[in-house]
Design a protein around this motif. Structure first.
Motif, PDB file in Angstrom:
ATOM      1  N   VAL C 149       0.868  -1.275   0.033  1.00 23.99           N
ATOM      2  CA  VAL C 149      -0.069   0.130   0.054  1.00 23.99           C
ATOM      3  C   VAL C 149       1.035   1.256  -0.027  1.00 23.99           C
ATOM      4  O   VAL C 149       0.532   2.185  -0.764  1.00 23.99           O
ATOM      5  CB  VAL C 149      -0.825   0.086   1.197  1.00 23.99           C
ATOM      6  CG1 VAL C 149      -1.580   1.142   1.233  1.00 23.99           C
ATOM      7  CG2 VAL C 149      -1.978  -0.970   1.162  1.00 23.99           C
ATOM      8  N   LEU C 150       1.978   1.151   0.880  1.00 25.77           N
ATOM      9  CA  LEU C 150       2.709   2.375   0.994  1.00 25.77           C
ATOM     10  C   LEU C 150       3.437   2.816  -0.321  1.00 25.77           C
ATOM     11  O   LEU C 150       3.545   3.646  -0.859  1.00 25.77           O
ATOM     12  CB  LEU C 150       3.935   2.188   2.069  1.00 25.77           C
ATOM     13  CG  LEU C 150       3.378   2.409   3.561  1.00 25.77           C
ATOM     14  CD1 LEU C 150       4.411   1.947   4.550  1.00 25.77           C
ATOM     15  CD2 LEU C 150       2.855   3.783   3.778  1.00 25.77           C
ATOM     16  N   LEU C 151       3.981   1.603  -0.738  1.00 27.81           N
ATOM     17  CA  LEU C 151       4.832   1.655  -2.169  1.00 27.81           C
ATOM     18  C   LEU C 151       3.915   2.258  -3.208  1.00 27.81           C
ATOM     19  O   LEU C 151       4.193   2.863  -4.116  1.00 27.81           O
ATOM     20  CB  LEU C 151       5.410   0.525  -2.586  1.00 27.81           C
ATOM     21  CG  LEU C 151       6.886   0.178  -2.111  1.00 27.81           C
ATOM     22  CD1 LEU C 151       7.317  -1.023  -2.359  1.00 27.81           C
ATOM     23  CD2 LEU C 151       7.785   1.186  -2.522  1.00 27.81           C
ATOM     24  N   LEU C 152       2.811   1.707  -3.400  1.00 27.67           N
ATOM     25  CA  LEU C 152       1.905   1.931  -4.619  1.00 27.67           C
ATOM     26  C   LEU C 152       1.413   3.414  -4.466  1.00 27.67           C
ATOM     27  O   LEU C 152       1.332   4.127  -5.330  1.00 27.67           O
ATOM     28  CB  LEU C 152       0.621   1.038  -4.609  1.00 27.67           C
ATOM     29  CG  LEU C 152       0.927  -0.495  -4.860  1.00 27.67           C
ATOM     30  CD1 LEU C 152      -0.368  -1.279  -4.875  1.00 27.67           C
ATOM     31  CD2 LEU C 152       1.363  -0.654  -6.446  1.00 27.67           C
ATOM     32  N   LEU C 157       1.865   8.981  -6.340  1.00 26.19           N
ATOM     33  CA  LEU C 157       2.250  10.378  -6.237  1.00 26.19           C
ATOM     34  C   LEU C 157       3.539  10.771  -7.109  1.00 26.19           C
ATOM     35  O   LEU C 157       3.302  11.801  -7.918  1.00 26.19           O
ATOM     36  CB  LEU C 157       2.744  10.490  -4.810  1.00 26.19           C
ATOM     37  CG  LEU C 157       1.578  10.403  -3.800  1.00 26.19           C
ATOM     38  CD1 LEU C 157       2.137  10.553  -2.258  1.00 26.19           C
ATOM     39  CD2 LEU C 157       0.516  11.360  -4.134  1.00 26.19           C
ATOM     40  N   LEU C 158       4.617   9.996  -7.172  1.00 28.60           N
ATOM     41  CA  LEU C 158       5.718  10.033  -8.103  1.00 28.60           C
ATOM     42  C   LEU C 158       5.232  10.252  -9.501  1.00 28.60           C
ATOM     43  O   LEU C 158       5.765  11.283 -10.277  1.00 28.60           O
ATOM     44  CB  LEU C 158       6.696   9.086  -7.964  1.00 28.60           C
ATOM     45  CG  LEU C 158       7.790   9.019  -8.960  1.00 28.60           C
ATOM     46  CD1 LEU C 158       8.945   9.915  -8.195  1.00 28.60           C
ATOM     47  CD2 LEU C 158       8.486   7.606  -9.165  1.00 28.60           C
ATOM     48  N   MET C 159       4.346   9.258 -10.043  1.00 30.94           N
ATOM     49  CA  MET C 159       4.060   9.159 -11.529  1.00 30.94           C
ATOM     50  C   MET C 159       3.269  10.574 -11.567  1.00 30.94           C
ATOM     51  O   MET C 159       3.142  11.148 -12.929  1.00 30.94           O
ATOM     52  CB  MET C 159       3.308   7.948 -11.707  1.00 30.94           C
ATOM     53  CG  MET C 159       4.188   6.909 -11.867  1.00 30.94           C
ATOM     54  SD  MET C 159       5.902   7.120 -12.676  1.00 30.94           S
ATOM     55  CE  MET C 159       5.091   6.609 -14.452  1.00 30.94           C
ATOM     56  N   LYS C 160       2.256  11.133 -10.654  1.00 31.75           N
ATOM     57  CA  LYS C 160       1.247  11.927 -11.008  1.00 31.75           C
ATOM     58  C   LYS C 160       1.681  13.460 -10.870  1.00 31.75           C
ATOM     59  O   LYS C 160       1.612  14.284 -11.633  1.00 31.75           O
ATOM     60  CB  LYS C 160       0.027  11.748 -10.077  1.00 31.75           C
ATOM     61  CG  LYS C 160      -1.232  11.160 -10.930  1.00 31.75           C
ATOM     62  CD  LYS C 160      -2.332  11.324 -10.285  1.00 31.75           C
ATOM     63  CE  LYS C 160      -3.546  11.870 -10.930  1.00 31.75           C
ATOM     64  NZ  LYS C 160      -3.832  10.976 -12.277  1.00 31.75           N
ATOM     65  N   TYR C 161       2.519  13.522  -9.623  1.00 34.45           N
ATOM     66  CA  TYR C 161       2.818  15.181  -9.426  1.00 34.45           C
ATOM     67  C   TYR C 161       4.173  15.429  -9.590  1.00 34.45           C
ATOM     68  O   TYR C 161       4.764  16.431  -9.412  1.00 34.45           O
ATOM     69  CB  TYR C 161       2.547  15.080  -7.908  1.00 34.45           C
ATOM     70  CG  TYR C 161       0.836  14.975  -7.806  1.00 34.45           C
ATOM     71  CD1 TYR C 161       0.110  15.978  -8.337  1.00 34.45           C
ATOM     72  CD2 TYR C 161       0.530  13.801  -6.953  1.00 34.45           C
ATOM     73  CE1 TYR C 161      -1.398  15.556  -8.293  1.00 34.45           C
ATOM     74  CE2 TYR C 161      -0.834  13.571  -7.095  1.00 34.45           C
ATOM     75  CZ  TYR C 161      -1.673  14.503  -7.571  1.00 34.45           C
ATOM     76  OH  TYR C 161      -3.153  14.347  -7.401  1.00 34.45           O
ATOM     77  N   THR C 162       5.239  14.539 -10.030  1.00 34.46           N
ATOM     78  CA  THR C 162       6.515  14.950 -10.239  1.00 34.46           C
ATOM     79  C   THR C 162       6.886  15.029 -12.016  1.00 34.46           C
ATOM     80  O   THR C 162       6.122  14.293 -12.611  1.00 34.46           O
ATOM     81  CB  THR C 162       7.682  14.093  -9.681  1.00 34.46           C
ATOM     82  OG1 THR C 162       7.668  12.808 -10.391  1.00 34.46           O
ATOM     83  CG2 THR C 162       7.174  13.771  -8.173  1.00 34.46           C
ATOM     84  N   VAL C 163       7.691  16.005 -12.264  1.00 36.52           N
ATOM     85  CA  VAL C 163       8.036  15.945 -13.666  1.00 36.52           C
ATOM     86  C   VAL C 163       8.627  14.831 -14.052  1.00 36.52           C
ATOM     87  O   VAL C 163       8.304  14.368 -15.396  1.00 36.52           O
ATOM     88  CB  VAL C 163       9.301  17.231 -13.956  1.00 36.52           C
ATOM     89  CG1 VAL C 163       9.100  17.683 -15.306  1.00 36.52           C
ATOM     90  CG2 VAL C 163       9.070  18.290 -13.146  1.00 36.52           C
ATOM     91  N   LEU C 164       9.452  13.869 -13.373  1.00 36.18           N
ATOM     92  CA  LEU C 164       9.829  12.877 -13.857  1.00 36.18           C
ATOM     93  C   LEU C 164       8.719  11.850 -14.032  1.00 36.18           C
ATOM     94  O   LEU C 164       8.988  11.335 -15.125  1.00 36.18           O
ATOM     95  CB  LEU C 164      10.808  12.246 -12.605  1.00 36.18           C
ATOM     96  CG  LEU C 164      11.793  11.317 -13.209  1.00 36.18           C
ATOM     97  CD1 LEU C 164      12.473  11.545 -14.259  1.00 36.18           C
ATOM     98  CD2 LEU C 164      12.559  10.635 -11.912  1.00 36.18           C
ATOM     99  N   GLY C 165       7.977  11.735 -13.138  1.00 34.55           N
ATOM    100  CA  GLY C 165       6.915  10.898 -13.448  1.00 34.55           C
ATOM    101  C   GLY C 165       6.143  11.388 -14.601  1.00 34.55           C
ATOM    102  O   GLY C 165       5.650  10.540 -15.538  1.00 34.55           O
ATOM    103  N   ILE C 166       5.822  12.607 -14.832  1.00 31.17           N
ATOM    104  CA  ILE C 166       4.964  12.839 -16.064  1.00 31.17           C
ATOM    105  C   ILE C 166       6.036  12.490 -17.106  1.00 31.17           C
ATOM    106  O   ILE C 166       5.180  11.937 -18.316  1.00 31.17           O
ATOM    107  CB  ILE C 166       4.644  14.439 -16.194  1.00 31.17           C
ATOM    108  CG1 ILE C 166       3.754  14.824 -14.898  1.00 31.17           C
ATOM    109  CG2 ILE C 166       4.223  14.895 -17.184  1.00 31.17           C
ATOM    110  CD1 ILE C 166       3.588  16.410 -14.498  1.00 31.17           C
ATOM    111  N   ALA C 167       7.092  12.679 -17.129  1.00 27.53           N
ATOM    112  CA  ALA C 167       7.794  12.570 -18.372  1.00 27.53           C
ATOM    113  C   ALA C 167       8.196  10.856 -18.583  1.00 27.53           C
ATOM    114  O   ALA C 167       8.099  10.389 -19.555  1.00 27.53           O
ATOM    115  CB  ALA C 167       9.467  12.826 -18.010  1.00 27.53           C
TER     116      ALA C 167
END
Lengths: 247, 351, 297
Positions: C149-152, C157-167
């Motif tokens: 749960v924590l990792l997911l 959050l990483l994929m949705k809210y960081t530039v790296l995630g968006i990229a």
């Protein structure tokens, strides 16, 4: 005196055994709107791919602001100031409009300026503000084209390249896009416009090039072009596929 | 490319295969005259490997689809032909749970080999149609999963295969002559297949699936018939292999062997028959040398612990190196040709 | 109570499988590479647990963290050394390379450690039991679920809210266009491999936490599970991988209960038969995803 921004000399490019460009040359000066015309398969997109680093040229030079960029990666070419609006828009359909814009600013991101840049884009493209949190895939064709241009502008390019921006749009939307191109030009943006719609492109361009099956057939002002060539033959594509495919 | 060049190219490709086939037999004669038993064994083993790799090449090389299941069909052929050719008394002893009807069945070796190939082809014909519709990642994973299913069945169906235990008592039949002759025949067949209309259409579908469809090639059907043909050769080869090795277990038809066969094919160049031959030769020689080294290290006590896996490490390293250096394999997609011809080919492609 | 037990078991198993599948899809989404070496990252994590846990006095929490980091580092290293040089040349070459890397790593351990399995000492917390809503269950099940749960959440959050995630999402959608935005291809791909290896490392902790041993072939089953789960869930979506992981956990537990004892040895064959059938009927998986099939070149 105008300063040369992009200089292409004797550019050869090929896809495997098929040669698409047989040594073309082209210049874009600062502040100019240059149109690159030609029918399907003439090599327009290949030229753009070679400029942007997506395709490695076989031979020839591409100089941007006094620097050879012919063998650089796409990302480093963007950093140097060339931004492409790809053919068919090519926005990220699964990403929201805001995310698309954020990626456009990937290299130029500056926390303070970012919000200003966004507001400026909303001034040019009000519809994007309304759609900010919708996935790009849900936008209409015209909206996607606006998003693609806005995304490209977010990186503060020195040279903006537009690949067939009018393709697949209704006449009213085409008018809108061309108005926009003129406005960008008036604000001092240097633009390389690739179009099949020669007539429209010539109305706004300072200079034009005509590409036919990988060879540059003409370069000059729109007036000169009209005198020299029958526009229809450019538009409908004369002499298609003679020496294009040499397997 | 002009018509003359095309015809020239064709003769070239055929000449290479004929030369290779003749060389196989020639080496067998030389071996027979001068070589020791160990060398003859290694050469027999090489010929069998070559035959199996060529069978793999027929489908995988021409279709571009990574065929995991092939080694499973080799297994089916090996088991089918061994069960059919082994005497009832031997089977009674070796495979205690075997169905009585199977125990009673016995055929001479040649028909048994043929039936082995046919059973493999039949199984392929039954399962392949839906598999051939899949492409890309999903296709790779499905073929991989199919091999695992085949392996589970081989290891669990002990009424037929003796389960995970060794199946032994298979008659020795495959001499060096038979192995070399069969390999030479399959070599010519692989060439004939590659140049046949089916092979041509298969290669077209490899190079561009959508374009092939657009010119009216039924990609699924073309893949299907090629897959069945390749599985038939695999089954035959499995039978010949079984009658050489005389005892084996399902382990011989799983990931390890699949890796070796795929390596042989890929490092030489999956698209060409000369590449497959070269790859089989390199891997066989390397494997034998490393085995000797492993054996020496383990017996001499130079190193305190036993050495396992050296061969695999070396083969894997070789494969990665070659893929980095030449992703199309050493020979690449074109058949080997004489330097003169090659130069002319290149200049024709230049403009 | 049997139902409660079944639910917790399925959730715990499903959590682990979801992480396994997610790790595979992270790389697949961007490179379109089915990474056969993925299971070996789990193996590296497992052997790190064994070596540090057995031969050093390093505290357990640190051992686990190092194991996870080792798996991530191995993944990154394989990308750097093996995949990057063949990446632009051919997808088939990359696929075969990944298989070669897998064989290489497996046999390297065989050569350097031992072909036999090794016992891994585990902290007491893995074997203790707790009662949740009246259901007694091993503590490791609860730990698995909580970690997942924590990792997911973190990854979302990483994929949705960081530039790296968006990229990264953009690169999975249209790789070349993403590069035209100025996103370095190597950055995105390396990060994908690091996350993939990181997840494999976390999985290795719980995997070894169940069996308390490692052997050179330990990575094979996680790899298969990742294959099955991603195929069920859909190869082209991260959400699909998670859904597929849980679906596989459910299917596995259900078959274990429902199959008669005489057929239990065929369970794997049944699982795969179901997967193959599923593929034939619904090749795009449960979650379609909107990534394209574009090759990286």
């Amino acid at each position: 005196m105008t300063h040369t921004m992009l200089t292409i000399r004797d550019l050869h490019a090929s896809y495997g055994a098929i040669t698409a460009l047989h040594g073309i040359s082209l210049d874009v000066n600062e502040g100019e709107l240059v149109a690159l015309l030609g029918s399907n398969g003439a090599g327009k997109s290949t030229t753009l791919k070679s400029i942007c680093g997506v395709l490695r040229p076989v031979y020839g030079s591409v100089v941007f602001l006094d620097e050879q960029i012919a063998n650089k990666t796409p990302e480093s070419i963007l950093k140097r100031g060339i931004s492409l609006v790809p053919e068919g828009r090519d926005i990220f359909t699964s990403l929201t409009v805001a995310e698309n814009m954020r990626l456009g600013a990937f290299v130029s991101y500056n926390r303070k300026r970012y919000q200003e840049d966004l507001e400026e884009m909303f001034g040019l493209f009000p519809i994007l503000k309304e759609r900010l949190h919708q996935p790009g895939g849900l936008l209409s064709g015209g909206e996607q084209q606006q998003l693609a241009i806005a995304r490209a502008l977010m990186s503060h390019p020195k040279l903006l390249i537009l690949d067939e921006p009018s393709l697949g749009l209704s006449p009213a939307l085409v008018d809108q896009i061309f108005e926009l191109i003129v406005r960008l030009r008036e604000r001092g943006m240097t633009i390389l416009l690739v179009e099949q719609n020669a007539e429209r492109a010539l109305r706004v361009a300072d200079r034009a090039y005509v590409l036919n099956t990988g060879v540059m057939e003409f370069s000059g002002t729109p007036e000169e072009l009209e005198n020299e060539l029958d526009i229809a033959s450019v538009y409908f594509g004369g002499g298609e596929g003679n020496k294009e495919v040499t397997l | 490319m002009s018509g003359v060049q095309m015809i020239l190219g064709r003769i070239k490709a055929q000449a290479v295969a004929w030369i290779l086939a003749a060389a196989l037999l020639l080496v067998a004669i030389v071996m027979n005259l001068f070589a020791s038993g160990v060398l003859i064994d290694i050469y027999t083993y090489f010929c069998l490997n070559l035959l199996l790799v060529l069978g793999l090449q027929m489908f995988m090389g021409n279709s571009g689809i990574l065929n995991w299941t092939y080694v499973g069909f080799v297994g089916i052929g090996a088991y089918a032909s061994s069960i059919l050719s082994t005497a009832p008394a031997v089977k009674d002893m070796g495979v205690p749970n075997m169905y009585p009807a199977l125990v009673a069945l016995q055929l001479p070796i040649l028909p048994a080999l043929l039936v082995g190939g046919l059973v493999a082809a039949l199984v392929a014909a039954i399962i392949a149609w839906p598999l051939m519709r899949l492409s890309n990642a999903v296709g790779v994973i499905t073929l991989f999963a199919t091999l695992i299913v085949m392996h589970v069945i081989l290891t669990q169906w002990d009424n037929v295969t003796n389960g995970p235990r060794t199946f032994f008592g298979v008659q020795y039949y495959t001499t060096m002559w038979i192995a070399a002759g069969a390999a030479a025949a399959v070599l010519l067949m692989a060439l004939w297949f590659k140049e046949s209309s089916l092979g041509l259409r298969l290669r077209a579908s490899r190079d561009d699936r959508h374009a092939a469809k657009a010119v009216g090639i039924n990609v699924v059907a073309v893949r299907y018939f090629s897959f069945v043909t390749s599985s038939f050769i695999g089954g035959l080869g499995g039978g010949l292999w079984a009658h050489y090795i005389t005892s084996f277990s399902p382990k011989s038809f799983y990931m390890g062997e699949a890796f070796l066969l795929i390596t042989m094919l890929v490092i030489g160049g999956a698209g060409s028959i000369s590449g497959a031959t070269l790859g089989a030769a390199i891997v066989t020689i390397m494997r034998e040398l490393l085995r000797q080294l492993e054996g020496y290290l383990n017996n001499s006590g130079v190193i305190a612990f036993d050495v396992y896996g050296l061969t695999e490490v070396a083969v894997a390293l070789l494969m990665i190196t070659i893929l980095i250096w030449r992703p199309g394999g050493i020979v690449g997609g074109q058949e080997l040709s004489w330097p003169l011809w090659r130069r002319r080919d290149n200049s024709a492609e230049g403009e | 109570m049997i139902l409660g037990e079944f639910i917790i078991n399925t959730l715990s198993l499903g959590s682990m499988y979801a992480l396994v599948a997610l790790g595979l899809v992270f790389v697949y989404g961007i490179l379109k590479l089915v990474n056969f070496a993925y299971g070996e990252y789990v193996m590296v994590g497992g052997y790190t647990l064994y070596v540090l846990g057995t031969f050093t006095p390093v505290p357990w929490l640190a051992v686990m963290i190092i194991a996870v980091l080792m798996a991530a580092a191995t993944s990154y290293l394989t990308e750097l050394v093996a995949f990057r040089p063949v990446r632009t040349k051919s997808l088939d070459a990359m696929l075969v390379t990944s298989f070669a890397v897998s064989v290489l790593l497996q046999n390297a351990v065989l050569l350097l450690v031992s072909p036999r399995s090794r016992a891994v000492p585990l902290p007491a917390i893995f074997s203790q039991s707790v009662a949740i809503f009246g259901v007694v269950t091993p503590m490791r099940n609860v730990l698995t679920i909580v970690t997942a749960v924590l990792l997911l959440t973190g990854l979302t959050l990483l994929m949705k809210y960081t530039v790296l995630g968006i990229a990264m999402r953009a690169a999975a959608d249209k790789f070349t266009t993403t590069r035209l935005m100025g996103v370095p291809a190597n950055l995105v791909i390396s990060v994908a491999f690091i996350i993939s290896g990181f997840l494999a490392g976390v999985v290795s902790v719980f995997w070894v936490g169940r069996s308390a041993s490692v052997d050179p072939l330990i990575g094979f089953t996680p790899l298969l599970i990742a294959f099955i789960a991603t195929v069920i869930g859909g190869m082209n979506s991260l959400v699909g991988a998670v859904v597929g992981g849980f679906a596989y956990g459910l299917l596995f537990n259900a078959l274990s209960i429902l199959l008669p004892a005489s057929l239990i040895s065929y369970r794997d064959a049944f699982m795969f038969a179901i997967v193959i059938l599923f593929l034939l009927l619904k090749p795009e998986g449960l979650i379609r995803g909107n990534y394209t099939e574009e090759r990286v070149g």
